[in-house]
Design a protein around this motif. Structure first.
Motif, mmCIF file in Angstrom:
data_model
loop_
_atom_site.group_PDB
_atom_site.id
_atom_site.type_symbol
_atom_site.label_atom_id
_atom_site.label_comp_id
_atom_site.label_asym_id
_atom_site.label_seq_id
_atom_site.Cartn_x
_atom_site.Cartn_y
_atom_site.Cartn_z
ATOM 1 N N VAL A 27 40.412 51.392 135.152
ATOM 2 C CA VAL A 27 40.518 52.210 133.944
ATOM 3 C C VAL A 27 41.959 52.169 133.446
ATOM 4 C CG1 VAL A 27 40.316 54.542 132.996
ATOM 5 C CG2 VAL A 27 38.667 53.753 134.685
ATOM 6 N N ILE A 28 42.106 51.891 132.170
ATOM 7 C CA ILE A 28 43.421 51.953 131.533
ATOM 8 C C ILE A 28 43.467 53.239 130.725
ATOM 9 C CG2 ILE A 28 45.012 50.895 129.889
ATOM 10 C CD1 ILE A 28 43.639 48.189 130.574
ATOM 11 N N ILE A 29 44.369 54.135 131.103
ATOM 12 C CA ILE A 29 44.552 55.369 130.335
ATOM 13 C C ILE A 29 45.623 55.080 129.298
ATOM 14 C CG2 ILE A 29 45.238 57.788 130.390
ATOM 15 C CD1 ILE A 29 44.036 57.957 133.174
ATOM 16 N N ASP A 30 45.191 55.046 128.056
ATOM 17 C CA ASP A 30 46.076 54.693 126.947
ATOM 18 C C ASP A 30 46.960 55.890 126.581
ATOM 19 O OD1 ASP A 30 47.168 52.998 125.081
ATOM 20 O OD2 ASP A 30 45.381 52.882 123.822
ATOM 21 N N ASP A 31 47.705 55.760 125.493
ATOM 22 C CA ASP A 31 48.634 56.827 125.127
ATOM 23 C C ASP A 31 47.963 58.032 124.464
ATOM 24 O OD1 ASP A 31 48.106 55.531 122.758
ATOM 25 O OD2 ASP A 31 50.191 55.239 122.183
ATOM 26 N N ASP A 32 46.626 58.077 124.470
ATOM 27 C CA ASP A 32 45.936 59.268 123.974
ATOM 28 C C ASP A 32 45.896 60.373 125.029
ATOM 29 O OD1 ASP A 32 44.169 57.900 125.611
ATOM 30 O OD2 ASP A 32 42.442 58.162 124.301
ATOM 31 N N MET A 33 46.282 60.043 126.275
ATOM 32 C CA MET A 33 46.412 61.046 127.340
ATOM 33 C C MET A 33 47.776 60.844 127.992
ATOM 34 S SD MET A 33 44.073 61.802 130.711
ATOM 35 C CE MET A 33 42.720 62.571 129.831
ATOM 36 N N PHE A 34 48.523 61.929 128.134
ATOM 37 C CA PHE A 34 49.881 61.822 128.654
ATOM 38 C C PHE A 34 50.283 63.119 129.346
ATOM 39 C CE2 PHE A 34 49.752 63.089 124.258
ATOM 40 C CZ PHE A 34 50.639 64.139 124.163
ATOM 41 N N TYR A 35 51.385 63.055 130.059
ATOM 42 C CA TYR A 35 51.915 64.197 130.804
ATOM 43 C C TYR A 35 53.209 64.628 130.138
ATOM 44 C CZ TYR A 35 52.752 66.977 135.006
ATOM 45 O OH TYR A 35 52.935 68.009 135.898
ATOM 46 N N GLU A 36 53.263 65.912 129.752
ATOM 47 C CA GLU A 36 54.442 66.419 129.051
ATOM 48 C C GLU A 36 54.651 67.888 129.396
ATOM 49 O OE1 GLU A 36 55.432 65.330 124.728
ATOM 50 O OE2 GLU A 36 54.506 67.314 124.579
ATOM 51 N N ASN A 37 55.874 68.264 129.718
ATOM 52 C CA ASN A 37 56.203 69.650 130.065
ATOM 53 C C ASN A 37 55.298 70.194 131.175
ATOM 54 O OD1 ASN A 37 58.235 69.709 128.088
ATOM 55 N ND2 ASN A 37 56.772 70.325 126.519
ATOM 56 N N ASN A 38 55.101 69.382 132.209
ATOM 57 C CA ASN A 38 54.278 69.761 133.372
ATOM 58 C C ASN A 38 52.825 70.036 133.031
ATOM 59 O OD1 ASN A 38 56.408 69.548 135.236
ATOM 60 N ND2 ASN A 38 57.153 71.567 134.652
ATOM 61 N N LYS A 39 52.328 69.434 131.949
ATOM 62 C CA LYS A 39 50.936 69.634 131.547
ATOM 63 C C LYS A 39 50.306 68.313 131.136
ATOM 64 C CE LYS A 39 51.359 74.359 129.928
ATOM 65 N NZ LYS A 39 51.128 75.284 128.843
ATOM 66 N N LEU A 40 49.018 68.188 131.421
ATOM 67 C CA LEU A 40 48.241 67.058 130.946
ATOM 68 C C LEU A 40 47.877 67.326 129.496
ATOM 69 C CD1 LEU A 40 46.728 64.414 131.638
ATOM 70 C CD2 LEU A 40 44.751 65.845 132.156
ATOM 71 N N GLU A 98 54.902 58.921 133.102
ATOM 72 C CA GLU A 98 54.891 60.256 133.730
ATOM 73 C C GLU A 98 53.509 60.606 134.274
ATOM 74 O OE1 GLU A 98 57.551 62.366 134.207
ATOM 75 O OE2 GLU A 98 58.706 60.648 133.524
ATOM 76 N N LEU A 99 52.477 60.132 133.621
ATOM 77 C CA LEU A 99 51.105 60.393 134.064
ATOM 78 C C LEU A 99 50.770 59.570 135.288
ATOM 79 C CD1 LEU A 99 48.478 61.919 133.504
ATOM 80 C CD2 LEU A 99 47.826 60.069 131.969
ATOM 81 N N GLY A 100 51.247 58.336 135.327
ATOM 82 C CA GLY A 100 50.935 57.427 136.428
ATOM 83 C C GLY A 100 51.708 57.769 137.648
#
Length: 100
Positions: A27-40, A98-100
């Motif tokens: 699965v490739i998680i594209d830039d529509d899901m990301f980790y920012e400010n300690n939140k998904l 950051e998500l990976g």
């Protein structure tokens, strides 16, 4: 075709994998899901232009917060569905470091 013996090196989408289990899934998680400010977080505006699942969310008939809520559910459900297709193992690549 998702179930052919040559499908190991093929790329598919949620529509080609729903209802089918595979030994291995990538699965490739594209830039529509990301980790920012300690939140998904998710952003349906960054979804592929070819993806019709979020079509209409930019409509003036849908309020921005409602569109974000619906888009968030669609994005999370898409990745969840893809990740639960594997019976033995799955591999994930995240565009967002950051998500990976």
């Amino acid at each position: 075709m998702a179930i052919s013996k040559d499908s190991f090196e093929q790329v598919g989408c949620i529509h080609t994998s729903q209802g089918i289990e595979f030994d291995y899934v990538g699965v490739i998680i594209d830039d529509d899901m990301f980790y920012e400010n300690n939140k998904l977080k998710t952003d349906f505006n960054k979804r592929s232009k070819n993806d019709s699942s979020v079509k209409g969310l930019k409509s003036k008939k849908i309020k921005p917060l409602e569109a974000q809520f619906i888009g968030d559910k669609i994005i999370k459900n898409t990745y969840k569905t893809l990740m639960t297709r594997a019976m033995k193992s799955f591999y994930i690549y995240c565009v967002d470091k950051e998500l990976g």
